[in-house]
Structure formats: structure tokens, C-alpha cells
Scaffold this motif. Structure first.
Motif, mmCIF file in Angstrom:
data_model
loop_
_atom_site.group_PDB
_atom_site.id
_atom_site.type_symbol
_atom_site.label_atom_id
_atom_site.label_comp_id
_atom_site.label_asym_id
_atom_site.label_seq_id
_atom_site.Cartn_x
_atom_site.Cartn_y
_atom_site.Cartn_z
ATOM 1 N N THR A 56 0.810 -1.312 -0.051
ATOM 2 C CA THR A 56 0.111 -0.026 0.025
ATOM 3 C C THR A 56 0.853 1.199 0.150
ATOM 4 O OG1 THR A 56 -1.772 -1.290 1.235
ATOM 5 C CG2 THR A 56 -1.896 1.283 1.232
ATOM 6 N N ASP A 57 0.754 2.091 -1.100
ATOM 7 C CA ASP A 57 1.638 3.243 -1.065
ATOM 8 C C ASP A 57 0.914 4.472 -1.047
ATOM 9 O OD1 ASP A 57 0.136 3.534 -3.444
ATOM 10 O OD2 ASP A 57 1.880 4.540 -4.303
ATOM 11 N N ILE A 58 1.364 5.664 -0.825
ATOM 12 C CA ILE A 58 0.747 6.965 -0.699
ATOM 13 C C ILE A 58 -0.556 7.089 -1.631
ATOM 14 C CG2 ILE A 58 2.139 8.514 -1.683
ATOM 15 C CD1 ILE A 58 1.750 10.632 0.349
ATOM 16 N N THR A 59 -0.210 6.860 -3.067
ATOM 17 C CA THR A 59 -1.309 7.152 -3.868
ATOM 18 C C THR A 59 -2.558 6.300 -3.639
ATOM 19 O OG1 THR A 59 -0.543 5.154 -5.492
ATOM 20 C CG2 THR A 59 0.321 7.660 -5.675
ATOM 21 N N ALA A 60 -2.416 5.053 -2.989
ATOM 22 C CA ALA A 60 -3.393 4.385 -2.622
ATOM 23 C C ALA A 60 -4.544 4.886 -1.517
ATOM 24 C CB ALA A 60 -3.312 3.014 -2.172
ATOM 25 N N LEU A 61 -3.631 5.749 -0.603
ATOM 26 C CA LEU A 61 -4.280 6.483 0.458
ATOM 27 C C LEU A 61 -5.164 7.803 -0.181
ATOM 28 C CD1 LEU A 61 -1.594 6.879 3.171
ATOM 29 C CD2 LEU A 61 -3.256 5.049 3.134
ATOM 30 N N LEU A 62 -4.566 8.207 -1.133
ATOM 31 C CA LEU A 62 -5.236 9.508 -1.857
ATOM 32 C C LEU A 62 -6.342 8.962 -2.866
ATOM 33 C CD1 LEU A 62 -1.946 11.483 -2.510
ATOM 34 C CD2 LEU A 62 -3.124 11.483 -0.530
ATOM 35 N N THR A 63 -6.401 7.872 -3.364
ATOM 36 C CA THR A 63 -7.336 7.497 -4.279
ATOM 37 C C THR A 63 -8.427 6.625 -3.679
ATOM 38 O OG1 THR A 63 -5.959 5.718 -5.101
ATOM 39 C CG2 THR A 63 -5.913 8.015 -6.248
ATOM 40 N N ASP A 64 -7.882 5.678 -2.920
ATOM 41 C CA ASP A 64 -9.134 4.560 -2.533
ATOM 42 C C ASP A 64 -9.268 4.627 -0.764
ATOM 43 O OD1 ASP A 64 -8.738 3.678 -4.960
ATOM 44 O OD2 ASP A 64 -6.839 2.409 -4.494
ATOM 45 N N GLU A 65 -8.591 5.700 -0.360
ATOM 46 C CA GLU A 65 -8.849 5.986 1.378
ATOM 47 C C GLU A 65 -8.380 4.896 2.102
ATOM 48 O OE1 GLU A 65 -9.568 8.924 2.520
ATOM 49 O OE2 GLU A 65 -10.018 9.818 0.638
ATOM 50 N N ASP A 66 -7.226 4.059 1.829
ATOM 51 C CA ASP A 66 -6.902 2.951 2.340
ATOM 52 C C ASP A 66 -6.394 3.658 3.890
ATOM 53 O OD1 ASP A 66 -7.576 1.414 0.226
ATOM 54 O OD2 ASP A 66 -5.461 0.625 0.009
ATOM 55 N N ASP A 67 -6.123 2.498 4.751
ATOM 56 C CA ASP A 67 -5.780 2.962 5.985
ATOM 57 C C ASP A 67 -4.260 3.295 6.118
ATOM 58 O OD1 ASP A 67 -4.536 1.910 8.910
ATOM 59 O OD2 ASP A 67 -6.689 2.738 8.937
ATOM 60 N N LEU A 68 -4.169 4.377 6.886
ATOM 61 C CA LEU A 68 -2.662 5.025 6.846
ATOM 62 C C LEU A 68 -1.629 4.063 7.582
ATOM 63 C CD1 LEU A 68 -0.625 7.393 6.865
ATOM 64 C CD2 LEU A 68 -1.513 8.098 9.002
ATOM 65 N N ALA A 69 -2.000 3.192 8.341
ATOM 66 C CA ALA A 69 -1.075 2.195 8.944
ATOM 67 C C ALA A 69 -0.544 1.234 7.962
ATOM 68 C CB ALA A 69 -1.572 1.548 10.300
ATOM 69 N N ASP A 70 -1.421 0.962 6.975
ATOM 70 C CA ASP A 70 -0.872 0.154 5.879
ATOM 71 C C ASP A 70 0.156 0.588 5.247
ATOM 72 O OD1 ASP A 70 -2.801 -1.755 6.801
ATOM 73 O OD2 ASP A 70 -4.464 -1.106 5.601
ATOM 74 N N ALA A 71 0.098 1.862 4.982
ATOM 75 C CA ALA A 71 1.190 2.636 4.025
ATOM 76 C C ALA A 71 2.390 3.003 4.814
ATOM 77 C CB ALA A 71 0.455 3.611 3.388
ATOM 78 N N LEU A 72 2.647 3.101 6.091
ATOM 79 C CA LEU A 72 3.525 3.446 6.731
ATOM 80 C C LEU A 72 4.685 2.314 7.083
ATOM 81 C CD1 LEU A 72 2.023 5.633 9.320
ATOM 82 C CD2 LEU A 72 3.363 6.457 7.498
ATOM 83 N N LEU A 73 5.720 2.598 6.310
ATOM 84 C CA LEU A 73 6.959 1.459 6.510
ATOM 85 C C LEU A 73 8.021 1.858 7.317
ATOM 86 C CD1 LEU A 73 6.527 0.511 2.668
ATOM 87 C CD2 LEU A 73 5.279 -0.758 4.687
ATOM 88 N N GLU A 74 8.415 1.347 8.345
ATOM 89 C CA GLU A 74 9.653 1.533 8.942
ATOM 90 C C GLU A 74 10.977 1.302 8.627
ATOM 91 O OE1 GLU A 74 8.491 2.946 11.976
ATOM 92 O OE2 GLU A 74 6.469 2.452 11.247
ATOM 93 N N HIS A 75 11.576 2.543 8.421
ATOM 94 C CA HIS A 75 13.061 2.593 8.130
ATOM 95 C C HIS A 75 13.660 1.549 8.924
ATOM 96 C CE1 HIS A 75 16.826 3.617 6.704
ATOM 97 N NE2 HIS A 75 16.232 4.513 5.709
ATOM 98 N N PRO A 76 14.739 0.581 8.415
ATOM 99 C CA PRO A 76 15.495 -0.204 9.123
ATOM 100 C C PRO A 76 16.549 0.208 9.898
ATOM 101 C CG PRO A 76 16.199 -0.352 6.876
ATOM 102 C CD PRO A 76 14.898 0.549 6.914
ATOM 103 N N VAL A 77 16.965 1.289 9.706
ATOM 104 C CA VAL A 77 18.109 1.997 10.565
ATOM 105 C C VAL A 77 17.602 2.171 11.989
ATOM 106 C CG1 VAL A 77 17.615 4.462 10.104
ATOM 107 C CG2 VAL A 77 20.021 3.730 10.667
#
Length: 258
Positions: A56-77
Motif C-alpha cells: 500500500t503506497d501513498i497514492t492508494a491512500l489518496l485515491t482509495d482511502e486505504d488505512d494510513l497504518a498500511d502505508a507506513l513502512l519503518e526505516h530499518p536503521v
């Protein structure tokens, strides 16, 4: 204190994505939770800093109103604070829909939603020429232009200020990227070139601060967000010092002379 900032490239290739990551790394280094939202749909550069699969990327949030938590990915550092990325990574059809006026309104709401969950939100924005970039500069508490420390960069900043004025706003700060000496960007915060041997997708300021590069990022963070950070920088070790910088040639042994 300002909590949301749009870092806008004054021109293509200015290094906006990299400085978003470095800025976020410094903030998370001092224990703050930071999210980066990707508005650079054309290049999708933030996605290169995310390991693994992006469902799930940011464009999915803007077009399909997906959940923010699904699109937030943690940086491994590893850092004391949370460092989350919300990249653009989508097929052309969805990218096109994410650039509409309706999606731009959703982008502004997304900035507000993300700010409710994080201490700071950074927006990686391209030169202002599309709806999502317009939304970014309107939604953020502060706007920062990122430009190469060159005559081209100075001209680009002037042109981008004019475009922002057309939108009824202006840049609060300018970052002069790759400023390794004198440059024509007056009143800009200079950012030197980071260690060329560093891993490309790992911030130079995380997990440990870099003694020569990170102070400039801290100065930028304090200017952009109007905050004061209590940061201790590592001291250079004696073995890191190049003796040729401090001793005359006739003092050095033959093996060390250039």
C-alpha cells in the motif's frame, strides 16, 4: 514549534529526498517520531529506501482511502524515535488519479492525520508543478526550498519563489545542498556533501551522528522546524586525522609524502 514541513525541490535532482531522510534521521536520533510523505510521484525516489515489498503506497491512500497504518513502512536503521516512510510506488493509472484536484484535497487531510500520530511530518515534494505539490505547500506549517549550491540553484530558487507567490505563499527557508565552499545562495542554510563512501540508502546521521556532516543537518532542522535540539556530536579520533593536513612535507617520512 512547527511540526509539518514541505521540502520542495527548486529544481530536479536537488537532493530533496536525501535531505528529507537526513532531517528525519536527526529528529529520530533525539527520540522524536517522524514520518516522511512522498509527493514526488514522478520519481518515486523514497521507495528506494524501503526494504521489502510495498503493498500500500501513498497514492492508494489518496485515491482509495486505504488505512494510513498500511502505508507506513519503518526505516530499518535503528534510532530512539520512530522513522516511518510513506512512499509512492504505483502503476501509471493510479499515479494519474493521485494527481487530481480531489486527490490533492485528500493529501492535505493526510498531512493532518499523520501529524496526529507523529511529532514531525516531512513532505518530500518535487518542484511545484502538479496538484499534489500544491497541496503539500498549503498543508505544511513551513516550506523549505532545496537547491544545489550553484548559480543554477540560485536561479531555480528565484523562479520557485515566484511560483509560490502565485499560490499565495512563500518559502520560509532555503537549503543549499552540496555546499562545499562559497556559493551564490545568500541566506541559505549550507549542507555539505556527505561521506561518499556511505551506504546510499542509510542516512549519514543514523544510527550515529557524523561529526562533519550531521551538524549542518541539525542546523537545518532547527531552522526549518524552529526548534532547539540538544545534540552531542562525536569527536574526531586522532587516527581519523590526515597528518598531511597539519605537518609540512619535509617533516613527514618519505612513505607519507604526496
Amino acid at each position: 514549534m512547527k511540526r509539518t514541513a514541505a521540502l520542495v525541490g527548486a529544481t530536479g535532482g536537488a537532493g530533496t529526498t536525501r535531505l528529507c531522510l537526513e532531517t528525519a534521521a536527526v529528529l529520530s536520533h533525539v527520540g522524536r517520531d517522524v514520518a516522511i510523505l512522498d509527493a514526488a510521484f514522478a520519481t518515486q525516489g523514497l521507495a528506494r529506501h524501503v526494504p521489502g515489498r510495498i503493498d500500500t503506497d501513498i497514492t492508494a491512500l489518496l485515491t482509495d482511502e486505504d488505512d494510513l497504518a498500511d502505508a507506513l513502512l519503518e526505516h530499518p536503521v535503528p534510532t530512539p524515535g520512530r522513522l516511518s516512510l510513506c512512499p509512492a510506488y504505483a502503476p501509471f493509472e493510479r499515479l494519474a488519479r493521485a494527481k487530481t484536484a480531489t486527490a490533492a484535497e485528500a493529501f492535505e487531510r493526510l498531512v493532518e492525520r499523520t501529524a496526529d500520530e507523529f511529532d514531525h511530518v516531512l513532505i518530500d515534494a518535487p518542484p511545484v508543478a502538479a496538484n499534489q505539490a500544491v497541496a503539500a505547500v498549503h498543508a505544511a506549517d513551513t516550506v523549505t526550498l532545496v537547491a544545489p549550491a550553484s548559480r543554477l540553484g540560485a536561479d531555480a530558487v528565484q523562479g520557485m519563489r515566484g511560483r509560490l507567490a502565485d499560490l499565495g505563499t512563500d518559502a520560509d527557508t532555503v537549503l543549499a545542498n552540496r555546499a562545499n565552499g562559497e556559493h551564490p545562495l545568500e541566506d541559505a542554510v549550507p549542507i555539505p556533501t556527505s561521506d561518499e563512501t556511505a551506504v546510499e540508502d542509510v542516512p549519514a546521521s543514523a544510527p550515529e551522528l557524523d561529526a562533519s556532516f550531521s551538524p549542518a543537518i541539525v542546523a537545518a532542522v532547527e531552522t526549518v522546524f524552529d526548534v532547539s535540539l540538544d545534540v552531542e556530536f562525536p569527536e574526531e579520533r586522532f587516527l581519523d586525522i590526515d597528518p598531511e593536513e597539519y605537518l609540512p612535507d619535509d617533516y613527514l617520512p618519505e612513505s607519507l609524502r604526496s
